[in-house]
Design a protein around this motif. Structure first.
Motif, PDB file in Angstrom:
ATOM      1  N   LEU A   1       0.815  -1.205   0.000  1.00  0.00           N
ATOM      2  CA  LEU A   1       0.000   0.000   0.000  1.00  0.00           C
ATOM      3  C   LEU A   1       0.856   1.265   0.000  1.00  0.00           C
ATOM      4  O   LEU A   1       0.392   2.332  -0.403  1.00  0.00           O
ATOM      5  CB  LEU A   1      -0.920   0.007   1.228  1.00  0.00           C
TER       6      LEU A   1
ATOM      7  N   PHE B   1       1.492   3.778  -3.183  1.00  0.00           N
ATOM      8  CA  PHE B   1       0.536   4.784  -3.654  1.00  0.00           C
ATOM      9  C   PHE B   1       0.844   6.174  -3.110  1.00  0.00           C
ATOM     10  O   PHE B   1       0.361   7.165  -3.658  1.00  0.00           O
ATOM     11  CB  PHE B   1      -0.882   4.388  -3.244  1.00  0.00           C
TER      12      PHE B   1
ATOM     13  N   GLY C   1      -1.153   8.034   0.286  1.00  0.00           N
ATOM     14  CA  GLY C   1      -1.678   6.957  -0.546  1.00  0.00           C
ATOM     15  C   GLY C   1      -3.186   6.989  -0.723  1.00  0.00           C
ATOM     16  O   GLY C   1      -3.700   6.997  -1.859  1.00  0.00           O
ATOM     17  N   PRO C   2      -3.965   7.018   0.376  1.00  0.00           N
ATOM     18  CA  PRO C   2      -5.427   7.002   0.219  1.00  0.00           C
ATOM     19  C   PRO C   2      -5.964   8.178  -0.587  1.00  0.00           C
ATOM     20  O   PRO C   2      -6.817   7.995  -1.459  1.00  0.00           O
ATOM     21  CB  PRO C   2      -5.913   7.047   1.678  1.00  0.00           C
TER      22      PRO C   2
ATOM     23  N   MET D   1      -4.468   9.942  -2.835  1.00  0.00           N
ATOM     24  CA  MET D   1      -4.107   9.802  -4.249  1.00  0.00           C
ATOM     25  C   MET D   1      -5.111   8.903  -4.969  1.00  0.00           C
ATOM     26  O   MET D   1      -5.560   9.201  -6.085  1.00  0.00           O
ATOM     27  CB  MET D   1      -2.698   9.220  -4.372  1.00  0.00           C
ATOM     28  N   LEU D   2      -5.487   7.813  -4.322  1.00  0.00           N
ATOM     29  CA  LEU D   2      -6.434   6.876  -4.934  1.00  0.00           C
ATOM     30  C   LEU D   2      -7.829   7.473  -5.027  1.00  0.00           C
ATOM     31  O   LEU D   2      -8.511   7.364  -6.053  1.00  0.00           O
ATOM     32  CB  LEU D   2      -6.462   5.576  -4.122  1.00  0.00           C
ATOM     33  N   PHE D   3      -8.283   8.111  -3.934  1.00  0.00           N
ATOM     34  CA  PHE D   3      -9.619   8.716  -3.950  1.00  0.00           C
ATOM     35  C   PHE D   3      -9.703   9.845  -4.970  1.00  0.00           C
ATOM     36  O   PHE D   3     -10.731  10.025  -5.635  1.00  0.00           O
ATOM     37  CB  PHE D   3      -9.969   9.244  -2.552  1.00  0.00           C
TER      38      PHE D   3
ATOM     39  N   LEU E   1      -8.274  10.009  -7.735  1.00  0.00           N
ATOM     40  CA  LEU E   1      -8.330   9.437  -9.085  1.00  0.00           C
ATOM     41  C   LEU E   1      -9.659   8.742  -9.376  1.00  0.00           C
ATOM     42  O   LEU E   1     -10.107   8.711 -10.522  1.00  0.00           O
ATOM     43  CB  LEU E   1      -7.179   8.441  -9.277  1.00  0.00           C
ATOM     44  N   PHE E   2     -10.294   8.156  -8.342  1.00  0.00           N
ATOM     45  CA  PHE E   2     -11.424   7.266  -8.605  1.00  0.00           C
ATOM     46  C   PHE E   2     -12.742   7.668  -7.934  1.00  0.00           C
ATOM     47  O   PHE E   2     -13.748   6.992  -8.123  1.00  0.00           O
ATOM     48  CB  PHE E   2     -11.056   5.847  -8.157  1.00  0.00           C
TER      49      PHE E   2
ATOM     50  N   CYS F   1      -8.594   6.308   4.948  1.00  0.00           N
ATOM     51  CA  CYS F   1      -9.684   6.127   3.978  1.00  0.00           C
ATOM     52  C   CYS F   1     -11.036   6.478   4.606  1.00  0.00           C
ATOM     53  O   CYS F   1     -11.868   7.152   3.985  1.00  0.00           O
ATOM     54  CB  CYS F   1      -9.705   4.686   3.473  1.00  0.00           C
TER      55      CYS F   1
END
Length: 383
Positions: A137, A140, A300-301, A303-305, A307-308, A355
């Motif tokens: 993890l 990210f 990390g979290p 960056m993912l949120f 994007l998506f 998250c």
């Protein structure tokens, strides 16, 4: 900046161990000398020098690892001999097992014949497996990794760079683990503490090759160290000078003033990292693990949120970063020492809490502006 100081410190520890072992000199002096060298060329060259040197250092690292691996395998009697030796260590080659060295005051015990002593094999429980897998993890949220992709000239090169990075990681990690096993086969009674064991690559290089070639190969350690530390120093200094100094404290600052502040911060961060690295008994892996968790859970979290999930907003992003970073410290220093079911690598719980903070705060506050949501859809369609 906090975690970059810790990361840079782990690199300075590696430099100190390398030169103090090679030249039989005081660790602290060698650590400071190596740190000053890294600061000097990062100070002068900036991002371009750092990127170009990373490429050359990567080649040196790759050659050093593969050469020592190949020669070490031959010296140890071949792959079958290495596997047989590893099989004799209880739990070492068991999928859910782990070797348990017999340790007294941090030193592994050996027989009179020089054979290291091990206890019965331990078992990897479900929590340990999940905890260890959570290392993945961290990628990210690594600024030093993400920044290289962001700085690429042509977006079409992203696929190629992704493949190169993946292949490099696979080769380097496998080679490093195998070199450790080879060292255990050839020199079982040396480096009997966790901290000292990290010198095995230096010993193998000096034993296998004549001095000139050994020096070139051991430059791989220096390459690995400075290619990481220069990234940490440069990114942290730039983040402060652009985001805090220019973005908050002095918004009318000129480019020259921002550059000056970046160099001042680079020196300050390097000094803090050197203070952290003063402990010669530091285990590089332990220091890196903490910084890795910090970056992974803080950035990390989000960056993912980003994007998506179109609904994430500024408040949610800030909440997630604060919650993730704080949880790393709290879990590492207060909760994990309690042991048993709480003895989990801090990245996993911190990542989950980050998250949750992003989702809860984003849903409880106003959604992003229409312009931001339109930009999200535009990027989504482009991807």
């Amino acid at each position: 900046m906090v975690f970059f100081c810790v990361y840079a410190a782990s690199c300075f520890v590696a430099v100190g161990k390398l030169f103090s072992t090679l030249f039989n000199t005081d660790y602290i002096y060698m650590m400071i000398l190596g740190a000053l060298f890294v600061v000097a060329y990062t100070f002068v060259g900036g991002f371009l020098a750092e990127s170009a040197s990373d490429f050359m250092q990567g080649i040196v690292m790759f050659l050093a690892l593969t050469v020592v691996l190949i020669v070490g395998t031959i010296k140890a009697g071949g792959i079958s001999a290495i596997i047989e030796n590893a099989r004799n260590i209880p739990g070492f080659l068991e999928f859910f097992g782990v070797a348990q060295p017999k340790v007294v005051d941090g030193v592994q015990q050996v027989t009179q014949a020089g054979t290291p002593l091990f206890g019965e094999a331990g078992n990897y429980g479900f929590l340990v497996i999940i905890s260890t897998l959570s290392w993945g993890l961290g990628y990210f949220g690594m600024p030093q990794v993400l920044l290289k992709f962001m700085a690429i000239h042509n977006p079409n090169e992203l696929k190629r760079s992704r493949r190169i990075a993946t292949i490099w990681c696979a080769i380097s990690l496998v080679a490093a683990v195998c070199i450790g096993i080879i060292g255990r086969v050839l020199y079982p009674d040396v480096f009997l503490t966790y901290s000292a064991a990290e010198n095995i690559f230096i010993l193998l290089s000096s034993k296998f090759f004549f001095p000139l070639l050994a020096g070139i190969i051991m430059a791989g350690i220096l390459a690995a160290t400075i290619s990481s530390s220069d990234s940490y120093l440069l990114i942290a200094a730039s983040a402060f000078s652009k985001n805090i100094y220019h973005g908050i404290l002095k918004k009318d600052a000129s480019d020259k003033q921002v550059l000056y502040m970046s160099r001042v911060m680079l020196i300050i961060i390097a000094v803090i990292a050197m203070l952290i690295a003063l402990d010669e008994d530091s285990v590089i892996f332990t220091v890196v693990a903490f910084a890795w968790a910090g970056f992974g859970a803080t950035f990390g979290p989000i960056m993912l949120f980003a994007l998506f999930w179109k609904r994430v907003n500024r408040a949610g992003a800030v909440a997630g970063m604060v919650a993730g970073g704080a949880t790393v410290f709290i879990w590492k220093l207060l909760i994990r020492p309690l042991g048993r079911y709480l003895d989990i690598y801090e990245l996993l719980p911190a990542f989950i809490i980050s998250c949750l903070a992003i989702v809860i705060v984003s849903l409880c506050t106003a959604p992003p502006s229409k312009e931001i949501q339109e930009e999200f859809e535009k990027v989504k369609n482009y991807m």
